[in-house]
Design a protein around this motif. Structure first.
Motif, PDB file in Angstrom:
ATOM      1  N   SER A  67       0.953  -1.230  -0.213  1.00  0.00           N
ATOM      2  CA  SER A  67       0.026   0.023   0.036  1.00  0.00           C
ATOM      3  C   SER A  67       0.873   1.466   0.039  1.00  0.00           C
ATOM      4  CB  SER A  67      -0.822  -0.084   1.169  1.00  0.00           C
ATOM      5  OG  SER A  67      -1.720   1.198   1.383  1.00  0.00           O
ATOM      6  N   LEU A  68       0.762   2.131  -0.820  1.00  0.00           N
ATOM      7  CA  LEU A  68       1.545   3.172  -1.158  1.00  0.00           C
ATOM      8  C   LEU A  68       0.664   4.312  -0.745  1.00  0.00           C
ATOM      9  CD1 LEU A  68       3.082   2.485  -4.704  1.00  0.00           C
ATOM     10  CD2 LEU A  68       4.110   2.306  -2.528  1.00  0.00           C
ATOM     11  N   GLY A  69       1.306   5.391  -0.214  1.00  0.00           N
ATOM     12  CA  GLY A  69       0.710   6.505   0.473  1.00  0.00           C
ATOM     13  C   GLY A  69       0.312   7.664  -0.590  1.00  0.00           C
ATOM     14  N   GLY A  70       0.717   7.319  -1.876  1.00  0.00           N
ATOM     15  CA  GLY A  70       0.207   8.145  -3.122  1.00  0.00           C
ATOM     16  C   GLY A  70      -1.251   7.459  -3.315  1.00  0.00           C
ATOM     17  N   GLY A  71      -1.714   6.400  -2.904  1.00  0.00           N
ATOM     18  CA  GLY A  71      -3.102   5.812  -3.163  1.00  0.00           C
ATOM     19  C   GLY A  71      -2.758   4.892  -4.154  1.00  0.00           C
TER      20      GLY A  71
ATOM     21  N   SER B 275     -10.784  -3.784  -5.298  1.00  0.00           N
ATOM     22  CA  SER B 275     -11.905  -3.354  -5.541  1.00  0.00           C
ATOM     23  C   SER B 275     -12.661  -3.312  -4.111  1.00  0.00           C
ATOM     24  CB  SER B 275     -12.769  -4.321  -6.358  1.00  0.00           C
ATOM     25  OG  SER B 275     -12.907  -5.492  -5.708  1.00  0.00           O
ATOM     26  N   ASP B 276     -11.902  -3.451  -2.787  1.00  0.00           N
ATOM     27  CA  ASP B 276     -12.718  -3.281  -1.571  1.00  0.00           C
ATOM     28  C   ASP B 276     -12.737  -1.609  -1.526  1.00  0.00           C
ATOM     29  OD1 ASP B 276     -13.186  -2.757   1.287  1.00  0.00           O
ATOM     30  OD2 ASP B 276     -12.262  -4.999   1.496  1.00  0.00           O
ATOM     31  N   PRO B 277     -14.255  -1.285  -1.097  1.00  0.00           N
ATOM     32  CA  PRO B 277     -14.361   0.173  -0.949  1.00  0.00           C
ATOM     33  C   PRO B 277     -13.407   0.765   0.180  1.00  0.00           C
ATOM     34  CG  PRO B 277     -16.347  -1.147  -0.796  1.00  0.00           C
ATOM     35  CD  PRO B 277     -15.384  -2.075  -0.909  1.00  0.00           C
ATOM     36  N   VAL B 278     -12.600   0.057   1.060  1.00  0.00           N
ATOM     37  CA  VAL B 278     -11.838   0.479   1.698  1.00  0.00           C
ATOM     38  C   VAL B 278     -10.627   1.176   1.289  1.00  0.00           C
ATOM     39  CG1 VAL B 278     -10.372  -1.265   2.469  1.00  0.00           C
ATOM     40  CG2 VAL B 278     -10.742   0.310   4.225  1.00  0.00           C
TER      41      VAL B 278
END
Length: 374
Positions: free
Chosen positions: A57-61, A80-83
């Motif tokens: 998981s990258l801070g840039g999203g 695709s998880d909304p989280v």
């Protein structure tokens, strides 16, 4: 969310193009699935944590995964998880992958949160002839593409580039072709970029860098946009308060010029039983409609944005003007059959109620786009 497949043989520049998309995503949260172990640059992005053994998981999203084909569905479900609030997923296929198999896998997915968003085939201009000689399946891959990116054009002269473009036009007629060097194409050709607004919170490190480049604070003086990807394309906007004829619109879309790379927006048909808003999304020859409710107080309008290169905006507007329908209430259900062929249905669902069962889906027709969703 759309899932875009990025394919091409080893060394064609897929990873470079992907890095360009990540660097110029403009606030869009991109989920990345890497089916090959390339070098994804994450400069200016801080690693926020890890999920499992192969997802970062990258801070840039953006979320990056290195997977094999059998794991693809599981990782798409995670992304695709909304989280995660991902807007688009890009799959970088292995240089030796069969893109048709990925298309079939995505089309058959039972995940209701994702949809196939088109195949982008990257071609190495400098190694075009050698690649075709070593990999005869190149022609088959090109035929399945929705958009072809002729990369590394800076490494060939004008005559050679013209020859390759002519061969590609013969190999995959009607498929839009974008020329690029170092994988620099406008991300807007593939997905929408979300502009930063005050309601979205604090500027990210990436936003600050982009601002500095634009106003010359990086020490290079005011930015010259001459060589930027967005300068290669023209945008045409169409708005109509009058409903559009579904038959005439499909005819226009079937005849759209090869230079028209992207179409997005909403269409109002007003046909009885189909008064909802139809979102339209086209990348290259890939086409999809998605019906949905109108917003409260939202006017019944057609709003389309057409992005292309070498297109005649005035001619496009004239053709769309000819699609207007003054009396949509008089149309029968059969008027929508052409549109409904490009509406995604849940896996295992039967045909639309008002599409005749004896009329096979578009993908079964020889003249239908290979990537049409049915």
């Amino acid at each position: 969310m759309p899932v875009v497949v990025l394919a091409g043989f080893l060394g064609s520049g897929k990873t470079t193009l992907l890095n360009h998309l990540l660097t110029h995503r403009g606030g869009t949260r991109i989920g990345v699935v890497v089916n090959d172990f390339g070098s994804i640059e994450i400069d200016a992005m801080s690693v926020a944590g890890q999920v499992g053994d192969s997802m970062v998981s990258l801070g840039g999203g953006c979320l990056c995964c290195a997977v094999d084909g059998s794991e693809l569905d599981a990782y798409l479900e995670r992304l695709s998880d909304p989280v995660h609030r991902i807007d688009v997923i890009v799959i970088e296929a292995s240089g030796l992958a069969e893109p048709q198999e990925m298309i079939r896998m995505l089309a058959a997915s039972e995940n209701p949160a994702i949809r196939y968003g088109g195949l982008v085939e990257v071609v190495d201009a400098a190694e075009f002839d050698e690649t075709r000689a070593r990999h005869p399946e190149t022609d088959r891959h090109l035929a399945a593409a929705d958009l072809v990116v002729l990369n590394k054009t800076d490494r060939v002269d004008c005559a050679e580039r013209a020859r390759i473009e002519a061969e590609l036009a013969a190999l995959c007629p009607g498929i839009p072709l974008v020329a690029a060097d170092h994988g620099r194409i406008d991300p807007g050709l593939l997905f929408d970029r979300r502009p930063w607004t005050e309601t979205r919170g604090q500027l990210s490190f990436e936003d600050l860098i982009a601002e500095a480049r634009d106003d010359g604070r990086d020490g290079g003086g005011p930015t010259d946009h001459t060589g930027h990807a967005h300068t290669q394309y023209e945008s045409t906007e169409f708005v109509s308060e009058q409903a559009l004829s579904p038959r005439r619109l499909i005819d226009f879309l079937d005849r759209r010029p090869a230079g028209l790379y992207r179409i997005k927006g909403f269409v109002y048909f007003g046909v009885p039983g189909h008064e909802e808003r139809y979102a339209v999304h086209a990348v290259g020859r890939f086409l999809r409609f998605a019906p949905g409710p109108w917003g409260r107080g939202e006017p019944r309008l057609t709003r389309l944005v057409l992005i292309g290169s070498g297109t005649d905006g005035a001619a496009l507007l004239r053709e769309l003007d000819a699609c207007r329908e003054p009396a949509p209430q008089n149309a029968g259900p059969e008027a929508m059959w052409g549109i409904l062929r490009y509406v995604a249905r849940p896996a295992g669902a039967g045909p639309e109620a008002d599409v005749p069962a004896e009329d096979p889906p578009a993908a079964d027709h020889e003249d239908a786009p290979a990537s049409a969703e049915v």
